[in-house]
Design an enzyme around this catalytic site. Sequence first.
Site, PDB file in Angstrom:
ATOM      1  N   ASP A 306       0.866  -1.170   0.000  1.00 53.73           N
ATOM      2  CA  ASP A 306       0.000   0.000   0.000  1.00 53.73           C
ATOM      3  C   ASP A 306       0.906   1.223   0.000  1.00 53.73           C
ATOM      4  O   ASP A 306       1.893   1.267   0.735  1.00 53.73           O
ATOM      5  CB  ASP A 306      -0.889  -0.016   1.242  1.00 53.73           C
ATOM      6  N   ASP A 537      -1.760  -0.696   6.246  1.00 55.28           N
ATOM      7  CA  ASP A 537      -1.944  -0.173   7.599  1.00 55.28           C
ATOM      8  C   ASP A 537      -3.360   0.308   7.880  1.00 55.28           C
ATOM      9  O   ASP A 537      -3.656   0.729   8.988  1.00 55.28           O
ATOM     10  CB  ASP A 537      -0.966   0.986   7.857  1.00 55.28           C
ATOM     11  N   ASP A 541      -7.322  -2.157   4.037  1.00 51.17           N
ATOM     12  CA  ASP A 541      -6.378  -3.225   3.683  1.00 51.17           C
ATOM     13  C   ASP A 541      -6.726  -4.553   4.348  1.00 51.17           C
ATOM     14  O   ASP A 541      -6.099  -5.577   4.049  1.00 51.17           O
ATOM     15  CB  ASP A 541      -4.949  -2.829   4.098  1.00 51.17           C
TER      16      ASP A 541
END
Length: 785
Positions: A306, A537, A541
Amino acid sequence: MDKHTHTRINADCQQGLSSGQVAKRKAEGLYNEQTVQTTKSYQDIIKGNVFTLFNLINAILAGLIIFVGSYKNLLFLGVIISNIVIGIFQEIRAKRTLDKLSLITSTQIHVIRDGMDQAVHIEDLVLDDIMKLASGDQICSDAVVLEGRLEVNESLINGESDIITKEPGDFLYSGSFVISGNAAARVEHVGKENFSYTIMSDAKTMRRHPSQLRDAINYILKIISIIIFPLGILLFAKQYFISHYTMAQAIVSTTGALIGMIPEGLVLLTSVALAVGTINLAKRKTLVQELYCIETLARVDTLCLDKTGTLTQGKMVLEEIISLGEEPIAEILQNIGYYLKDDNSTFHAIREKYGVSSTYRMLETLPFSSVRKVSGVTFENYGTYILGAYEFMHVPKNPVLEKQIKQYAAGGSRVLTLAHSCQAIHNTDIPKDLEPIAFLLLSDPIRPETKDTLDYFKRQGVDLKIISGDNPITVQAIAQKAGMENCTSIDASTLEESDIADAMKRFNVFGRVSPQQKKAMVLALQKDKHIVAMSGDGVNDVLALKEADCSIAVAGGSEAAKNVANLVLLDANFANLPHIVLEGRRVINNIQRAASLFLVKTTFSTVLALVTLFLNSLYPFMPIQLTLISTLTIGIPSFFLALEPNHNRVKGNFLINVMSRAIPGAITVLASILAVNIFAAVFHYPESVKSTLSVILTGVSGLCVLRRVCDPFTKKRALIFYSMMCLFIGCVCLFPDIFSLVRLDLFTFLCLLGGIIVVPIFMDVLHRFFNSFKKINAILENATK
């Protein structure tokens, strides 16, 4: 005591329970007791190491040895006791390390008590507590919304990925996650009364972590445990009732066969290696929440990252505002920042730049959602202001504005559009007549260690996929700044579900990715036979982290992400990822290397026991002789080798890799013993000479296997090998009586020397044969793809 029979307390949302009420609830047992432990208790560690099937077998065999009075053959108990002590010590050491680290990432929840906002651990939550819930929180106890509005994801409860809106009166299930919004909720159930109490502290328990290592070892132990009892009974019966050896000879011989079959140190070796890996990672501020994910790290070939918080620092900075009209943008943003309670980096940047103000009167709010990509507020007399991504707003497409946005995004800025409408927000419906009034240019500084980390993965042949919810042009620009090559990007919002698998092959950078698409991308890679690690995080996700073969979160991320992840980077340092991968490779490569030593003994002992059933002779080894061989050629060296640096990429199947190394050694031992039996039959040598020749040639074979495992030699490996060789020679020459060996005449000794010369040559031929077979098999596999 039944929790449902207690008088309920309808506490005010602003006041909450009093300290006295909380204390009374705890005394009544009405607190949120957790049934899932992050580590084993000391009692469980001791039980797990002492009370095993193979320890029971060894205890029975020791009892039989004591029964016949052959006390020197009890030396094998020293190895067993050492295994137990080392195993307990390492597990306790790992437990203490993990328990200290676990405190850092313990799940907490905000509650109102005595009129104050307090952060308490989930176990301190009591029935009727007033929880304050916001974006990113995990709902740790069943509750009912009293005030406010939330959007929650209940996928970990019911498997459905749809975002569900919760308003006053709606029920909240423990284990679900808050996607957006703010609310006060009263706790309805605690502890085991919760709808999904097993999920409360660890969502990853829903999925058993894949492990070739665990499955291979369990398979080996299962096979041995199935055959060891009937084979032992048959072997004793044959030697006592058919071959008419004495009770003592039959028992000692059978005990030797069964001890040889047990890979007594393999499970311990694996536990110690994984425990040491866990401790080494803890020193790098990495919390291992799933032990066998260390193995997965060694096999990862695709890493999904990410952008926010991984490539970048995860802290947005508002660089510039491009006004498209005459509106007071700063004043509008101050009021939006005041009334919207969104807890994300974008609003932190806005509040940091302009502060907050309540000069407007708010009528309705629309919290940010990772699905909608926008948020907004309706003000009295001022209309509605919506802030978010331009392409997700209901505005007439303007080529000039779109070109302008692309130019800003190409420079690495995240571009948000502030738009106005005269219509009010209705529930979660965005007004249709929005008109853009300003662009907000935000940036997320790249982490200083990012470029070196990406370069490392490139050198290691690990494919990188950047998956982000931001504009794909912005994500691509940041990936290029970070040093990533071949940054082919795509807007995931244009993809249908059926297009994702093909897109994962063609592109490396993905923007505008929804939480459901992140999950689908991980699944598509896995379907294409990739071993996938996912780093993230945020709440968005969670679905992807849960599906990944190995999931990595950062301590500063959402509680939801940390709870699902196998690994948590406690210092949020992306530069630790290469060290984590290297530690995984070290652990598995060394276990694989050392396991082949154990399986040589297990394999030849099992086959030899079966063969002995059909020969008119004793099993050639006594327990003390096998203890000598296994200690010097397997036990001691394996524990040194298991802790060595070894960062080669792990390839192939664990069991196949180990057995391909072990089988040549086992065949060499069996061939040596067959040759000894033929030699003894021709020249009419007694059992004692046969046993002595078998012990020496088997020890030489074990040292040859150790020599091959130590290749290429380093100073440490050379010291291990030559020390074991000298110890073996010394034990055979200096203490023959202890190990039930006899002196050999000159002719037999010269024949033995010939055998010692032939053993390594024969083993080398077998290895060449197996390697050529593996190469042919690999060629055929590639040809059929």
